[in-house]
Design a protein around this motif. Structure first.
Motif, short mmCIF file in Angstrom:
data_model
loop_
_atom_site.label_atom_id
_atom_site.label_comp_id
_atom_site.label_asym_id
_atom_site.label_seq_id
_atom_site.Cartn_x
_atom_site.Cartn_y
_atom_site.Cartn_z
N ARG A 254 9.23 -4.31 -1.81
CA ARG A 254 8.38 -5.41 -2.28
C ARG A 254 7.28 -4.83 -3.16
O ARG A 254 6.58 -3.90 -2.75
CB ARG A 254 7.79 -6.13 -1.08
CG ARG A 254 6.84 -7.26 -1.46
CD ARG A 254 6.54 -8.17 -0.28
NE ARG A 254 5.90 -7.49 0.81
CZ ARG A 254 5.72 -8.02 2.03
NH1 ARG A 254 6.17 -9.21 2.29
NH2 ARG A 254 5.10 -7.35 2.96
N CYS A 255 7.15 -5.38 -4.35
CA CYS A 255 6.15 -4.86 -5.29
C CYS A 255 4.74 -5.29 -4.86
O CYS A 255 4.54 -6.42 -4.42
CB CYS A 255 6.45 -5.41 -6.69
SG CYS A 255 5.37 -4.70 -7.94
N THR A 256 3.81 -4.33 -4.97
CA THR A 256 2.44 -4.62 -4.52
C THR A 256 1.48 -4.80 -5.70
O THR A 256 0.29 -5.00 -5.50
CB THR A 256 1.93 -3.45 -3.64
OG1 THR A 256 2.10 -2.24 -4.39
CG2 THR A 256 2.67 -3.36 -2.33
N ASP A 257 2.01 -4.68 -6.94
CA ASP A 257 1.14 -4.72 -8.10
C ASP A 257 1.31 -6.05 -8.86
O ASP A 257 2.36 -6.31 -9.47
CB ASP A 257 1.51 -3.53 -9.02
CG ASP A 257 0.58 -3.42 -10.21
OD1 ASP A 257 0.04 -4.46 -10.65
OD2 ASP A 257 0.41 -2.30 -10.72
N GLU A 258 0.24 -6.86 -8.81
CA GLU A 258 0.29 -8.21 -9.41
C GLU A 258 0.68 -8.19 -10.89
O GLU A 258 1.39 -9.07 -11.36
CB GLU A 258 -1.08 -8.90 -9.32
CG GLU A 258 -1.54 -9.19 -7.92
CD GLU A 258 -1.13 -10.59 -7.47
OE1 GLU A 258 -1.03 -11.48 -8.31
OE2 GLU A 258 -0.90 -10.75 -6.25
N SER A 294 6.27 -13.41 -5.83
CA SER A 294 6.43 -12.02 -5.39
C SER A 294 7.63 -11.42 -6.14
O SER A 294 8.40 -12.14 -6.77
CB SER A 294 6.63 -11.94 -3.88
OG SER A 294 7.84 -12.57 -3.55
N LEU A 295 7.75 -10.10 -6.05
CA LEU A 295 8.86 -9.41 -6.73
C LEU A 295 9.50 -8.45 -5.73
O LEU A 295 8.81 -7.63 -5.13
CB LEU A 295 8.32 -8.65 -7.95
CG LEU A 295 9.34 -7.79 -8.72
CD1 LEU A 295 10.48 -8.64 -9.27
CD2 LEU A 295 8.65 -7.05 -9.88
N TRP A 369 5.56 -0.01 -4.63
CA TRP A 369 6.55 -0.81 -3.90
C TRP A 369 6.51 -0.39 -2.43
O TRP A 369 6.51 0.79 -2.11
CB TRP A 369 7.96 -0.56 -4.46
CG TRP A 369 8.12 -1.04 -5.87
CD1 TRP A 369 7.64 -0.45 -6.99
CD2 TRP A 369 8.79 -2.23 -6.29
NE1 TRP A 369 7.96 -1.19 -8.10
CE2 TRP A 369 8.68 -2.30 -7.69
CE3 TRP A 369 9.48 -3.25 -5.63
CZ2 TRP A 369 9.23 -3.33 -8.44
CZ3 TRP A 369 10.03 -4.28 -6.37
CH2 TRP A 369 9.90 -4.33 -7.76
N GLU A 370 6.50 -1.40 -1.54
CA GLU A 370 6.54 -1.09 -0.10
C GLU A 370 7.89 -1.55 0.47
O GLU A 370 8.48 -2.52 -0.02
CB GLU A 370 5.40 -1.80 0.63
CG GLU A 370 5.46 -3.31 0.52
CD GLU A 370 4.25 -4.02 1.10
OE1 GLU A 370 3.35 -3.35 1.61
OE2 GLU A 370 4.23 -5.26 1.04
#
Ligand SMILES: Cc1cc2nc3c(=O)[nH]c(=O)nc-3n(C[C@H](O)[C@H](O)[C@H](O)COP(=O)(O)OP(=O)(O)OC[C@H]3O[C@@H](n4cnc5c(N)ncnc54)[C@H](O)[C@@H]3O)c2cc1C
Length: 473
Positions: A254-258, A294-295, A369-370
């Protein structure tokens, strides 16, 4: 599945009493949660596993058309639910381009063949294709940027695909069912199901108080997702004999960067690796969870023996019965490619997971990414006269011969097909009442009984109406 069936029954027979027992504290937290599934409104617009190339290289569009027809039924049910206030609003569904992306000569040739097989069909008339990196950059910049010009790539897309927050939809439908008089019991685990005369007796535990009670019902739907196999086995019906389940767990990045999240607006599906089960097709996809963008990338498959995220490692061993051992062993013997794939996936390091992401997003920075755990899928294993047992990737509805109990095994194409599957179940379990329900069903699904792909004018009408109700244009 249960929320859909309950809503349909409540609409068709408002005087029937409905009780829903959910182990967890809310509805839609297991496989239907938006973090546990990809939220793709499966219509075969971009998922290449529904149009596998045949040995001669040709592509048969039939399966893809069938999947798309099923989702058109779900879309009409969603529109009816919005218009009749069965859901809070239409924010659980969003328009989102569905894209396929492939690398290399062979895969590009395949994509073209697939395009030619699908494009003449009304349900796929918006399909576009390109080999041009600049066009792919316009469609989905994250996939194109940083890619070498020399790499042969191809992409196809349908702009009017959808992302569905199935968790939200489930929660809304369940709330509305409660408001319509159904008894909704969260934190209640169904421990046993046994025959009681012409009907059934359920043993249910209230997890908060520890109290155990019995509930009687003329008809039971075991809509327990991964928990359906053990409950159907407890019911003792002959129809479950020979069935087993093989759990495949999943993870997503899951991407954490907006700033990155906001540069992507599509569900981009690729080709599955050799031996990979269909639901492990990699995809880089935008999702809207409770309205927030979200991505995600994945899923990465894994092996764990629980059938639900919320249950334990004994699920698989406890599901073994004398009648399903042979099918299970036959599947283990005949699916070496799948076994090898799962072993490789389980051993995949985080660095290798980032490399898989980079195939779709060349400039990805793994630190943004987490890794999150996705849902469990219990693939259906069933008896087969020739092979002893086969692994099935679709869903299977198991119904007793008297139609008083039914349950759903398997996951794919999943939540997207809940409406047509539940209408099919109603026709099987309530044959006497079903003919009398058809006009009410047409209020819910106006195209009921007709194939939209064969009737382009009706498809255009249905699409315009559902797009409007669901806010998709
Ligand atoms: C990684 C992944 C990706 C997916 N992607 C998609 C996708 O993009 N599109 C799509 O359409 N589908 C997708 N699916 C499939 C989809 O998530 C499922 O088909 C769908 O959510 C199943 O709904 P369900 O109601 O059968 O099960 P669930 O949503 O799991 O609901 C079953 C409920 O039963 C409860 N329960 C279980 N046992 C008991 C018991 N003994 N007593 C009381 N309650 C019990 C559980 O707590 C749970 O809430 C995906 C699945 C996975 C795992």
């Amino acid at each position: 599945m249960s929320a859909t069936l309950g809503t349909l029954i409540n609409q068709l027979e408002p005087t029937w009493s409905i009780g829903l027992f959910e182990n967890l504290d809310k509805a839609g937290l297991e496989s239907s949660s938006p973090w546990n599934n990809a939220g793709t409104g499966h219509s075969a617009l971009c998922e290449l596993n529904y149009t596998a190339a045949k040995a001669d290289g040709s592509v048969d569009p039939a399966k893809a058309i069938g999947i798309n027809e099923q989702f058109q039924i779900s879309r009409q049910f969603y529109s009816w639910a919005v218009e009749n206030k069965r859901v809070a609003d239409n924010s659980f569904i969003n328009a989102l381009p569905h894209m396929s992306f492939v690398i290399g000569d062979d895969h590009s040739k395949y994509l073209k063949t697939r395009y030619e097989a699908l494009k003449p069909n009304a349900l796929f008339d918006e399909l576009e294709i390109t080999n041009d990196l600049d066009t792919i950059n316009e469609w989905t910049p994250l996939v194109a940027k940083g890619r070498k010009d020399s790499q042969k790539v191809a992409a196809s897309r349908v702009v009017s695909g959808t992302d569905v927050d199935f968790g939200r939809l489930t929660a809304d439908l369940t709330d509305s069912l409660g408001a319509s008089g159904a008894s909704i019991n969260f934190g209640h685990k169904v421990k046993n199901i046994k025959r009681d005369g012409a009907g059934w007796e359920l043993t249910v535990k209230d997890k908060a108080s520890g109290a155990v009670k019995t509930v009687k019902a003329k008809f039971v739907f075991v809509g327990a997702g991964g928990g359906a196999l053990p409950l159907l086995q407890k019911s003792g019906i002959d129809e479950i004999k020979g069935f087993g389940g093989f759990p495949v767990s999943g993870q997503f990045l899951r991407c954490t960067d907006e700033t990155i999240i906001n540069q992507h607006h599509a569900k981009v599906y690729g080709q599955a690796s050799v031996g990979a089960p269909p639901m492990s097709v990699p995809h880089l996809d935008t999702r809207f969870v409770d309205g927030k963008r979200s991505l995600m990338f994945g899923p990465y498959a894994g092996f764990s023996m629980n059938f639900l995220k919320s249950t334990g490692q004994m699920d698989l061993p406890l599901s073994l019965r004398p009648h399903n051992i042979i099918p299970m062993l036959a599947v283990a013997k005949d699916n070496m490619a799948l076994t090898n794939y799962l072993i490789k996936e389980v051993l995949k390091s985080r660095a290798k997971k980032d490399l898989s992401l980079a195939e779709y997003f060349p400039e990805a920075d793994g630190s943004k990414w987490e890794l999150i755990t996705a849902g469990q899928r219990v693939q259906v294993i069933k008896k087969d006269a020739k092979k002893g047992g086969v692994l099935q990737f679709g869903t299977e509805v198991i119904t007793s011969s008297d139609g008083t109990i039914s349950g759903l095994l398997g996951a794919s194409p999943g939540a997207s097909t809940a409406t047509p599957i539940m209408i099919g179940l109603l026709s099987r379990c309530f044959p006497k009442q079903f003919a009398g329900w058809e006009s009410k069903l047409k209020d819910i699904v106006p195209s009921y009984g007709q194939k939209l792909n064969e009737n382009p004018a009706l498809y255009a009408e249905v699409k315009a109406a559902t797009d409007k109700a669901l806010g998709l244009n």
